[in-house]
Scaffold this motif. Structure first.
Motif, mmCIF file in Angstrom:
data_model
loop_
_atom_site.group_PDB
_atom_site.id
_atom_site.type_symbol
_atom_site.label_atom_id
_atom_site.label_comp_id
_atom_site.label_asym_id
_atom_site.label_seq_id
_atom_site.Cartn_x
_atom_site.Cartn_y
_atom_site.Cartn_z
ATOM 1 N N VAL A 116 22.719 -16.086 -10.231
ATOM 2 C CA VAL A 116 22.863 -14.754 -10.809
ATOM 3 C C VAL A 116 23.689 -13.863 -9.889
ATOM 4 N N CYS A 117 24.360 -12.897 -10.497
ATOM 5 C CA CYS A 117 25.176 -11.951 -9.737
ATOM 6 C C CYS A 117 24.293 -10.961 -8.977
ATOM 7 N N GLY A 118 23.146 -10.612 -9.561
ATOM 8 C CA GLY A 118 22.248 -9.679 -8.892
ATOM 9 C C GLY A 118 22.824 -8.283 -8.798
ATOM 10 N N ARG A 119 22.661 -7.646 -7.660
ATOM 11 C CA ARG A 119 23.109 -6.259 -7.487
ATOM 12 C C ARG A 119 24.545 -6.158 -6.977
ATOM 13 N N ARG A 120 25.210 -7.280 -6.832
ATOM 14 C CA ARG A 120 26.603 -7.251 -6.389
ATOM 15 C C ARG A 120 27.538 -6.920 -7.549
ATOM 16 N N ARG A 121 28.678 -6.381 -7.214
ATOM 17 C CA ARG A 121 29.671 -6.051 -8.241
ATOM 18 C C ARG A 121 30.317 -7.309 -8.806
ATOM 19 N N ASP A 122 30.574 -8.298 -7.943
ATOM 20 C CA ASP A 122 31.247 -9.524 -8.369
ATOM 21 C C ASP A 122 30.387 -10.744 -8.043
ATOM 22 N N MET A 123 30.568 -11.803 -8.826
ATOM 23 C CA MET A 123 29.885 -13.060 -8.573
ATOM 24 C C MET A 123 30.781 -13.930 -7.709
ATOM 25 N N ALA A 355 2.391 -27.387 -11.582
ATOM 26 C CA ALA A 355 1.868 -26.800 -12.817
ATOM 27 C C ALA A 355 2.510 -27.410 -14.054
ATOM 28 N N GLN A 356 3.804 -27.738 -13.969
ATOM 29 C CA GLN A 356 4.539 -28.313 -15.092
ATOM 30 C C GLN A 356 4.499 -27.418 -16.327
ATOM 31 N N LYS A 357 4.517 -26.099 -16.112
ATOM 32 C CA LYS A 357 4.570 -25.176 -17.241
ATOM 33 C C LYS A 357 5.327 -23.931 -16.821
ATOM 34 N N PRO A 358 5.862 -23.149 -17.785
ATOM 35 C CA PRO A 358 6.694 -21.995 -17.420
ATOM 36 C C PRO A 358 5.896 -20.947 -16.670
ATOM 37 N N PRO A 359 6.391 -20.493 -15.508
ATOM 38 C CA PRO A 359 5.698 -19.413 -14.798
ATOM 39 C C PRO A 359 5.953 -18.070 -15.461
ATOM 40 N N SER A 360 5.016 -17.138 -15.301
ATOM 41 C CA SER A 360 5.180 -15.790 -15.842
ATOM 42 C C SER A 360 4.966 -14.785 -14.725
ATOM 43 N N PRO A 361 5.976 -14.589 -13.864
ATOM 44 C CA PRO A 361 5.790 -13.702 -12.710
ATOM 45 C C PRO A 361 5.765 -12.249 -13.134
ATOM 46 N N PRO A 362 5.008 -11.412 -12.427
ATOM 47 C CA PRO A 362 5.025 -9.979 -12.726
ATOM 48 C C PRO A 362 6.372 -9.381 -12.376
ATOM 49 N N GLN A 363 6.820 -8.446 -13.179
ATOM 50 C CA GLN A 363 8.126 -7.820 -12.975
ATOM 51 C C GLN A 363 7.939 -6.494 -12.268
ATOM 52 N N SER A 364 8.441 -6.360 -11.056
ATOM 53 C CA SER A 364 8.313 -5.099 -10.342
ATOM 54 C C SER A 364 9.373 -4.126 -10.837
ATOM 55 N N PRO A 365 9.104 -2.821 -10.779
ATOM 56 C CA PRO A 365 10.064 -1.836 -11.305
ATOM 57 C C PRO A 365 11.423 -1.922 -10.641
ATOM 58 N N GLY A 366 11.476 -2.253 -9.342
ATOM 59 C CA GLY A 366 12.747 -2.261 -8.641
ATOM 60 C C GLY A 366 13.581 -3.488 -8.877
ATOM 61 N N SER A 367 13.058 -4.447 -9.661
ATOM 62 C CA SER A 367 13.783 -5.700 -9.828
ATOM 63 C C SER A 367 14.679 -5.702 -11.046
ATOM 64 N N GLU A 368 14.734 -4.596 -11.789
ATOM 65 C CA GLU A 368 15.591 -4.546 -12.968
ATOM 66 C C GLU A 368 17.042 -4.434 -12.517
ATOM 67 N N VAL A 369 17.838 -5.446 -12.851
ATOM 68 C CA VAL A 369 19.216 -5.503 -12.393
ATOM 69 C C VAL A 369 20.101 -5.882 -13.561
ATOM 70 N N ASN A 370 21.266 -5.305 -13.634
ATOM 71 C CA ASN A 370 22.233 -5.712 -14.641
ATOM 72 C C ASN A 370 22.887 -6.999 -14.178
ATOM 73 N N LEU A 371 22.569 -8.129 -14.801
ATOM 74 C CA LEU A 371 23.093 -9.420 -14.367
ATOM 75 C C LEU A 371 24.502 -9.600 -14.912
ATOM 76 N N ALA A 372 25.490 -9.528 -14.018
ATOM 77 C CA ALA A 372 26.874 -9.686 -14.442
ATOM 78 C C ALA A 372 27.207 -11.130 -14.735
ATOM 79 N N SER A 373 26.440 -12.056 -14.170
ATOM 80 C CA SER A 373 26.728 -13.464 -14.412
ATOM 81 C C SER A 373 25.443 -14.265 -14.286
ATOM 82 N N VAL A 374 25.157 -15.083 -15.284
ATOM 83 C CA VAL A 374 24.008 -15.972 -15.242
ATOM 84 C C VAL A 374 24.467 -17.348 -15.677
#
Length: 414
Positions: A116-123, A355-374
């Motif tokens: 993921v691009c994360g908080r960077r401008r470019d990937m 576990a062999q099953k999809p994890p469901s991690p809690p989403q912290s408020p500061g983790s919302e990021v516009n993903l420029a590339s996934v």
């Protein structure tokens, strides 16, 4: 529900709530990378990403469960374009195996990748995964599997060239090389040197190893010496894990719940690296951290011609014997390691594999990021879940860099 006219009569459809819920669950399980992008985008800006589901092809081509291009050659990938996947679980991995003594090791280990691009401008990260990219002949004949993470700086084109060419160079060198731990170190050092030479020739106007990728510096200044990339590469054989590292990306092995680093970050203030730089006539200046000549925050990299001979492309190589207690291998760029320790990363990956099953991690408020590339690749859902969860954890802990994570399942398959 709206009525349906048929022969002058109107029928009203019965509620289908249970099946709708089941369909939604199936869609969430199949499109996990799309779920990641939507989940982490800020409100009002949740754009659909152009994503792909990739899995290793069997010797016979993958079934029609994934629409798009299917390749029948063994060891290549089956890719999905913009069309929807009917059922990604129909794509099966190879079940062939080789024996080591009384043990049986899967010929192609399961893996998962998230980038993921994360908080960077470019990937500027790039990831390369090539199952069965080479086969060593001789007494210990076996398929070799290639995993690489490249973290570019200055621009993305050196990382992209490493992604396109490094596995091909390693294949050429390995298939004519000798066996043994010492031989592996020499072969990987030679491969990195050849990769750096190709990048240097390209920077000087040559056409060697030109990538199909397009980046800003190629559009503006095609000849650029101020661009480079880290490289952490793992070649997995039935009995060994060969890791070559150049820069501050990292490889960590999880063995029986213990995190074992298979590489050491090349930071300018590392005592041996600091001494090498100063002996070569360079200086390490502290400017927002230790930097070579006050510019680059790592002491080894591919490219960066303007900083030679202080920044070198020579890798440090470790050769580790595989054991029955090995659980997984994690390769990642420093976007993960800056905020997540080796122990925590191994704990998360181990939890997902068990576990062999999809994890469901809690989403912290500061983790919302516009993903420029996934982008993502997977041959196994548990490995894919682990890579996704580690990426989310890095973003939740406010990583400011691109984040690329590869998780390789090393468990014995009996």
């Amino acid at each position: 529900m709206a009525g349906v006219c048929c022969g002058g009569e109107t029928e009203t459809s019965a509620p289908v709530e249970p099946s709708c819920k089941a369909a939604r669950r199936r869609r969430m399980e199949i499109h996990q990378f799309r779920f990641l992008g939507a989940d982490m985008a800020p409100e009002g800006n949740r754009k659909r990403q152009r994503l792909g589901i990739v899995c290793p092809a069997k010797e016979e081509h993958c079934t029609d469960g994934v629409e798009g291009r299917a390749v029948s050659d063994k060891g290549k990938m089956v890719e999905k374009g913009d069309s929807e996947a009917k059922d990604a679980s129909q794509c099966e991995t190879s079940s062939s195996a080789v024996k080591i003594g009384a043990e049986v090791v899967g010929e192609c280990p399961n893996f998962g990748m998230t980038s993921v691009c994360g908080r960077r401008r470019d990937m500027e990260d790039a990831v390369a995964i090539h199952p069965s990219f080479s086969r060593r002949s001789g007494r210990n004949s076996a398929d070799l599997h290639f995993f690489g993470v490249y973290d570019g700086h200055g621009c993305s084109h050196v990382a992209m060239k490493c992604k396109d060419r490094m596995h091909e160079i390693v294949k050429d060198v390995v298939e004519v090389g000798e066996e043994g731990d010492g031989a592996w170190k020499e072969m990987m050092a030679r491969s990195f040197s050849r990769m750096d030479k190709e990048v240097t020739e390209w920077s000087n106007g040559g056409a060697v190893g030109v990538s199909n990728s397009v980046c800003r510096c190629e559009l503006q200044t095609p000849q650029c010496d101020a661009v480079g990339s880290t490289a952490v590469v793992a070649v997995v054989t039935p009995d060994k894990i060969v890791v070559s590292n150049c820069g501050d990306s990292r490889a960590v092995l999880c063995r029986n719940g213990v995190a074992i680093p298979l590489s050491l970050d090349h930071k300018p203030d590392r005592p041996d690296e600091l001494n090498r730089i100063q002996t070569a006539g360079g200086r390490v200046i502290y400017w927002d951290g230790a930097r070579v000549l006050g510019v680059l925050a790592m002491s080894r990299a591919i490219g960066d011609n303007y900083l030679k001979p202080f920044v070198i492309p020579e890798p440090e190589v470790t050769v580790t014997d595989r054991t029955a207690e090995d659980e997984c291998l994690i390769l990642a760029s420093d976007g993960l390691w800056d905020v997540v320790s080796n122990e925590v990363a191994c704990g998360v990956a181990r939890m997902c594999l068990q576990a062999q099953k999809p994890p469901s991690p809690p989403q912290s408020p500061g983790s919302e990021v516009n993903l420029a590339s996934v982008s993502g690749e997977s041959s196994d859902k548990a490995c894919s879940d682990a890579s996704i969860l580690l990426t989310k954890l890095a973003l939740a802990r406010h990583s400011t860099d691109n984040v690329s994570v590869v998780v390789v399942d090393l468990k014995r398959r009996l």
